[in-house]
Design an enzyme around this catalytic site. Structure first.
Site, mmCIF file in Angstrom:
data_model
loop_
_atom_site.group_PDB
_atom_site.id
_atom_site.type_symbol
_atom_site.label_atom_id
_atom_site.label_comp_id
_atom_site.label_asym_id
_atom_site.label_seq_id
_atom_site.Cartn_x
_atom_site.Cartn_y
_atom_site.Cartn_z
ATOM 1 N N LYS A 99 0.761 -1.358 0.015
ATOM 2 C CA LYS A 99 -0.110 -0.015 0.014
ATOM 3 C C LYS A 99 0.921 1.211 -0.018
ATOM 4 O O LYS A 99 0.261 2.268 -0.376
ATOM 5 C CB LYS A 99 -0.988 0.058 1.290
HETATM 6 N N1 PMP Z 1 -3.615 -7.696 1.558
HETATM 7 C C1 PMP Z 1 -3.711 -7.014 2.628
HETATM 8 C C2 PMP Z 1 -3.090 -7.104 3.953
HETATM 9 C C3 PMP Z 1 -4.253 -5.566 2.221
HETATM 10 O O1 PMP Z 1 -4.552 -4.831 3.250
HETATM 11 C C4 PMP Z 1 -4.761 -5.551 0.832
HETATM 12 C C5 PMP Z 1 -5.679 -4.200 0.701
HETATM 13 N N2 PMP Z 1 -7.193 -4.397 1.107
HETATM 14 C C6 PMP Z 1 -4.662 -6.424 -0.093
HETATM 15 C C7 PMP Z 1 -4.070 -7.688 0.307
HETATM 16 C C8 PMP Z 1 -5.372 -6.376 -1.382
HETATM 17 O O2 PMP Z 1 -4.658 -5.647 -2.064
HETATM 18 P P1 PMP Z 1 -5.712 -4.659 -3.138
HETATM 19 O O3 PMP Z 1 -6.397 -3.638 -2.450
HETATM 20 O O4 PMP Z 1 -4.641 -4.025 -4.015
HETATM 21 O O5 PMP Z 1 -6.562 -5.491 -4.093
#
Ligand code: PMP
Length: 348
Positions: free
Chosen positions: A49
């Site tokens: 992120k």
């Molecule tokens: N793993 C974790 C720990 C996350 O916080 C997130 C984000 N919600 C994701 C995976 C998935 O990533 P994305 O939001 O880019 O699909």
């Protein structure tokens, strides 16, 4: 000798991205093909992120939407919040976060420690409910001026961040040999941006998304309909959704598989003891999904699979890495009850 050689930086933000690609050696012994992990815990905020926080804030600055002291607001299960809090501290903005009550206490404490104002919102209400973290963030954005709302579930820049960084990095790191990408879907930004870039280089690369039992994404991909019957509570944080995020480009995803809370938690622990990688719950998800996809015949001896591990294990000490929590969930067997010695002697 250049600064780059000395690994010297003006601040932490230049350390974002360029994460390592690491081969899996033991946990994939019985699977077909070669497996590599995109190790996102190596970002300075310990998750993928960081990439979207930096990209979206930089874009807002470029477009004249932010000046020093302004407020940045977001809905987050924790990781995006941490990345925004880190970036706002470094760049001189205020940070307000609406966080789901499903997030671990570790994550909530971390956000506060990083200087963010945190609003904890119930996870078990509909997205349109005024108590949901979406609605709380929206109303804070309306009240607080000047502020920007990152809105990661519905922000095209979430996809663009990964299109410009994660995708090109994986292409270069695999020297174009990648045949499959496995990634978790939350907002869908990671999989969509990475896949868009990779498919432009080679349209034959298969993009495999992982969803949670209790989430609507897999069914929506297969039917084009949001089936509310698919929705029920689950434990994994940051995976799946009870709505359809526009930050997911379903057209670049070839197939979804769904995983359970228990198998994913046990798999995260298995990653630690087989590969020495201390990673988050959704890394267990990604690996569990990879096992299932192998069983479904997705891979062969020539497969070159990249699996994205989104974050670090330290954020889950009170959850999947706590035996107590795991037993409470029924994910680990309870200790056998000690036999009462007196009673034992009586029955001899
Ligand atoms: N793993 C974790 C720990 C996350 O916080 C997130 C984000 N919600 C994701 C995976 C998935 O990533 P994305 O939001 O880019 O699909």
């Amino acid at each position: 000798m250049s600064d780059e050689y000395l690994n010297t930086h003006e601040n932490l933000l230049t350390l974002i991205g360029c994460t390592p690609l690491v081969k899996l050696n033991r946990i994939t012994e019985n699977l077909k093909g070669q497996f590599y992990v995109k190790y996102e815990a190596n970002n300075p905020g310990h998750s993928a992120k960081d990439r979207i926080a930096l990209h979206i804030i930089n874009k807002a600055e470029k477009n004249g939407l932010l000046k020093p002291g302004d407020t940045i607001i977001e809905t987050t299960s924790g990781n995006t919040g941490f990345s925004i809090a880190m970036a706002t501290t470094i760049k001189g903005y205020k940070c307000i976060l609406a966080v789901s009550s499903k997030s671990s206490q570790d994550k909530i404490d971390l956000l506060k420690t990083m200087g963010a104002e945190v609003h904890v919102c119930p996870s078990d209400v509909a997205p349109e409910d005024p108590r949901s973290y979406y609605e709380v963030a929206k109303s804070l954005h309306q009240k607080i001026k000047p502020s920007i709302y990152i809105n990661q579930y519905f922000n095209e820049l979430n996809i663009e961040a990964h299109y410009l960084s994660t995708g090109p990095e994986i292409w270069k790191q695999t020297q174009g040999k990648i045949t499959h990408l496995v990634a978790c879907c939350g907002t869908g930004g990671t999989i969509s941006g990475t896949a868009r870039y990779l498919k432009e280089q080679n349209p034959n690369i298969k993009i495999l998304g992982i969803d949670a039992y209790g989430s609507v994404l897999k069914k929506y991909h297969e039917t084009g309909k949001l089936d509310k019957n698919e929705i029920y509570p689950y434990k994994i944080e940051g995976l799946g959704k009870n709505l359809i995020p526009t930050a997911t480009d379903f057209s670049v995803i070839d197939k979804f598989t769904k995983v359970t809370d228990k198998e994913s938690a046990l798999m995260a622990r298995k990653i630690a003891v087989t590969e020495g990688m201390f990673v988050g719950y959704t890394s267990g998800v990604a690996m569990q999904g990879t096992y299932q996809l192998d069983a479904e015949g997705e891979f062969d001896e020539n497969s070159y699979v990249v699996v994205i591990f989104p974050d670090h294990g330290s954020r889950y000490m009170s959850k999947i890495y706590s035996d107590k929590w795991m037993k409470t969930q029924g994910f680990l067997e309870p200790e056998p009850k000690k036999i009462n010695k007196k009673l034992n002697n009586l029955t001899k």
